[in-house]
Design an enzyme around this catalytic site. Structure first.
Site, PDB file in Angstrom:
ATOM      1  N   CYS A  53       0.792  -1.115   0.056  1.00 63.21           N
ATOM      2  CA  CYS A  53      -0.081  -0.011  -0.014  1.00 63.21           C
ATOM      3  C   CYS A  53       1.026   1.283  -0.123  1.00 63.21           C
ATOM      4  O   CYS A  53       1.756   1.401   0.812  1.00 63.21           O
ATOM      5  CB  CYS A  53      -0.996  -0.049   1.434  1.00 63.21           C
ATOM      6  SG  CYS A  53      -1.930   1.460   1.354  1.00 63.21           S
ATOM      7  N   TRP A  86      -7.210  -6.316   5.776  1.00 65.45           N
ATOM      8  CA  TRP A  86      -5.886  -7.034   5.539  1.00 65.45           C
ATOM      9  C   TRP A  86      -5.744  -8.295   6.798  1.00 65.45           C
ATOM     10  O   TRP A  86      -5.846  -7.903   7.754  1.00 65.45           O
ATOM     11  CB  TRP A  86      -5.041  -6.058   5.505  1.00 65.45           C
ATOM     12  CG  TRP A  86      -5.042  -4.932   4.744  1.00 65.45           C
ATOM     13  CD1 TRP A  86      -5.549  -3.652   4.992  1.00 65.45           C
ATOM     14  CD2 TRP A  86      -4.272  -4.929   3.143  1.00 65.45           C
ATOM     15  NE1 TRP A  86      -5.324  -2.609   3.919  1.00 65.45           N
ATOM     16  CE2 TRP A  86      -4.718  -3.869   2.733  1.00 65.45           C
ATOM     17  CE3 TRP A  86      -3.789  -5.577   2.457  1.00 65.45           C
ATOM     18  CZ2 TRP A  86      -4.331  -3.187   1.494  1.00 65.45           C
ATOM     19  CZ3 TRP A  86      -3.540  -5.476   1.244  1.00 65.45           C
ATOM     20  CH2 TRP A  86      -3.818  -4.276   0.765  1.00 65.45           C
ATOM     21  N   ARG A 122     -14.366   1.232   6.454  1.00 68.70           N
ATOM     22  CA  ARG A 122     -13.358   0.361   5.828  1.00 68.70           C
ATOM     23  C   ARG A 122     -12.163   0.167   6.813  1.00 68.70           C
ATOM     24  O   ARG A 122     -11.778   1.174   7.577  1.00 68.70           O
ATOM     25  CB  ARG A 122     -12.724   0.904   4.388  1.00 68.70           C
ATOM     26  CG  ARG A 122     -13.921   1.217   3.316  1.00 68.70           C
ATOM     27  CD  ARG A 122     -13.443   1.623   2.253  1.00 68.70           C
ATOM     28  NE  ARG A 122     -12.366   0.978   1.542  1.00 68.70           N
ATOM     29  CZ  ARG A 122     -11.532   1.313   1.040  1.00 68.70           C
ATOM     30  NH1 ARG A 122     -11.051   2.614   1.190  1.00 68.70           N
ATOM     31  NH2 ARG A 122     -10.630   0.606   0.298  1.00 68.70           N
ATOM     32  N   PHE A 123     -11.562  -1.066   6.484  1.00 68.14           N
ATOM     33  CA  PHE A 123     -10.415  -1.597   7.343  1.00 68.14           C
ATOM     34  C   PHE A 123      -9.199  -1.296   6.807  1.00 68.14           C
ATOM     35  O   PHE A 123      -8.424  -2.170   6.324  1.00 68.14           O
ATOM     36  CB  PHE A 123     -10.644  -3.062   7.868  1.00 68.14           C
ATOM     37  CG  PHE A 123     -12.179  -2.947   8.476  1.00 68.14           C
ATOM     38  CD1 PHE A 123     -12.675  -2.537   9.570  1.00 68.14           C
ATOM     39  CD2 PHE A 123     -12.952  -3.941   7.643  1.00 68.14           C
ATOM     40  CE1 PHE A 123     -13.980  -2.783  10.088  1.00 68.14           C
ATOM     41  CE2 PHE A 123     -14.330  -4.093   8.135  1.00 68.14           C
ATOM     42  CZ  PHE A 123     -14.777  -3.582   9.354  1.00 68.14           C
ATOM     43  N   THR A 124      -8.699   0.112   6.764  1.00 68.39           N
ATOM     44  CA  THR A 124      -7.558   0.512   6.047  1.00 68.39           C
ATOM     45  C   THR A 124      -6.520   0.494   6.632  1.00 68.39           C
ATOM     46  O   THR A 124      -6.410   0.461   7.726  1.00 68.39           O
ATOM     47  CB  THR A 124      -7.798   1.719   5.222  1.00 68.39           C
ATOM     48  OG1 THR A 124      -8.094   2.778   6.319  1.00 68.39           O
ATOM     49  CG2 THR A 124      -9.069   1.804   4.207  1.00 68.39           C
ATOM     50  N   VAL A 125      -5.266   0.516   5.797  1.00 69.81           N
ATOM     51  CA  VAL A 125      -3.829   0.803   6.399  1.00 69.81           C
ATOM     52  C   VAL A 125      -3.403   2.170   5.990  1.00 69.81           C
ATOM     53  O   VAL A 125      -3.919   2.498   4.749  1.00 69.81           O
ATOM     54  CB  VAL A 125      -2.749  -0.207   5.998  1.00 69.81           C
ATOM     55  CG1 VAL A 125      -3.141  -1.400   6.917  1.00 69.81           C
ATOM     56  CG2 VAL A 125      -2.899  -0.629   4.552  1.00 69.81           C
ATOM     57  N   GLU A 140      -4.821   8.065   8.879  1.00 69.61           N
ATOM     58  CA  GLU A 140      -4.737   8.998   7.764  1.00 69.61           C
ATOM     59  C   GLU A 140      -3.289   9.139   7.307  1.00 69.61           C
ATOM     60  O   GLU A 140      -2.574  10.051   8.230  1.00 69.61           O
ATOM     61  CB  GLU A 140      -5.563  10.289   7.867  1.00 69.61           C
ATOM     62  CG  GLU A 140      -5.122  11.407   6.838  1.00 69.61           C
ATOM     63  CD  GLU A 140      -5.408  11.048   5.509  1.00 69.61           C
ATOM     64  OE1 GLU A 140      -4.290  10.850   4.597  1.00 69.61           O
ATOM     65  OE2 GLU A 140      -6.398  10.370   5.073  1.00 69.61           O
ATOM     66  N   SER A 141      -2.619   8.695   6.473  1.00 69.79           N
ATOM     67  CA  SER A 141      -1.337   8.673   6.113  1.00 69.79           C
ATOM     68  C   SER A 141      -0.771  10.102   6.157  1.00 69.79           C
ATOM     69  O   SER A 141       0.553  10.182   6.784  1.00 69.79           O
ATOM     70  CB  SER A 141      -0.721   7.946   4.953  1.00 69.79           C
ATOM     71  OG  SER A 141      -1.353   8.519   3.949  1.00 69.79           O
TER      72      SER A 141
END
Length: 314
Positions: A53, A86, A122-125, A140-141
């Protein structure tokens, strides 16, 4: 990994009626700061990331640039995105993936629900996890990299504390560039790859390559995007460009040109960052990148062997 999850399952509800891709905003937006709920402390915080990602890899690059490896731990998920986010190595032992070191979770969904049991997003990275309060600080990157840029400076050696990827005198220029690069390049590749109509795809892909043309002019004769020094603008663009030829060109139909054969200035900038700065090369895993992207829009899950090499030498 054998799976019946489809791209439609993963992206359910993320397209507008015209077929264009609509990325949801991140949900957890706290910061690490002195005097706040989340105090800067060595060993308290942990990153959950996917090496495939680009958003997650931003945080790994800045973590390494700032010398935060001993301050912030990292766990890597397997590169097969599913309905529950993930998976960890417990259920998907892909080479290079880790088990959840705290709760031995099956997937990132379980981490999110531990922080917020009623969470429906959503289950985000990436996920920046607070081990003390057992909750998510931020997912939030763009905000996490700014936290890393300054929050731990008073605990770092002077040389690392002095590194500033968002210097005050360049902020307006960085913000302006980040704005159109995010919309048309960082997210533009996804707008192209996840479009569900020909019109939406063509609108996104032409805007993407117009912006690459613009970046080519900016980087001609230069090593950095802004101010003749490394800034977060370089980090944010790098994670997309390093994936372009190996993933987006094929998997996301961003195939008007490749970077290596179509954009000599961008390609040179990319290779200099990769080969001269370990923060860029050591956080890049082409196996995870290709495995992840070629699970999407690809019914047989066949991962191409090329391009060879994944990145050319200087």
């Amino acid at each position: 990994m054998s799976t019946t999850t489809t791209t439609t399952d993963v992206l359910k509800g993320l397209n507008k009626p015209d077929g264009s891709f609509n990325r949801p905003t991140s949900s957890f937006r706290d910061v690490i700061e002195q005097g706040g709920r989340f105090e800067p402390e060595k060993g308290r915080y942990h990153l959950f990331v996917s090496l495939g990602c680009p958003w997650a890899t931003r945080t790994l690059i800045v973590r390494k640039l700032k010398g935060l490896e001993d301050f912030i731990g990292v766990s890597v998920v397997a590169p097969h995105l599913g309905e529950n986010g993930w998976p960890f190595a417990k259920v998907d032992p892909f080479p290079g993936a880790d088990r959840d070191p705290f709760y031995d979770s099956d997937n990132l969904k379980q981490i999110y629900l531990r922080a917020a049991p009623n969470y429906t997003g959503r289950f985000t990275v990436p996920v920046l996890w607070d081990t003390k309060n057992e909750t998510i600080v931020n997912n939030e990157s763009s905000e996490i990299i700014r936290v890393f840029n300054t929050a731990f400076n008073h605990l770092l050696p002077a040389d690392k504390a002095a590194i500033d990827l968002y210097p005050e005198e360049l902020r307006s220029e960085i913000d302006e560039l980040n704005g159109w690069v995010y919309d048309t390049v960082n997210n533009g590749v996804y707008k192209s790859g996840f479009a569900r109509s020909q019109q939406a795809y063509e609108e996104a892909v032409y805007k993407l390559f117009d912006s690459l043309d613009r970046l080519e002019k900016i980087l001609t004769g230069k090593d950095y995007l802004v101010g003749d020094r490394l800034t977060e603008a370089d980090v944010r663009l790098f994670v997309t460009i390093i994936r372009f030829d190996v993933a987006y060109h094929g998997a996301f139909k961003c195939n008007i040109r490749t970077i290596r054969d179509g954009y000599p200035a961008i390609d040179l900038w990319l290779r200099k960052l990769y080969w001269k700065n370990p923060a860029f090369s050591e956080t890049c895993d082409f196996v995870h990148i290709k495995e992840g992207y070629y699970q999407l829009n690809n019914p047989h899950k066949v991962v191409p062997v090329g391009p060879i090499p994944a990145i050319r030498p200087l």
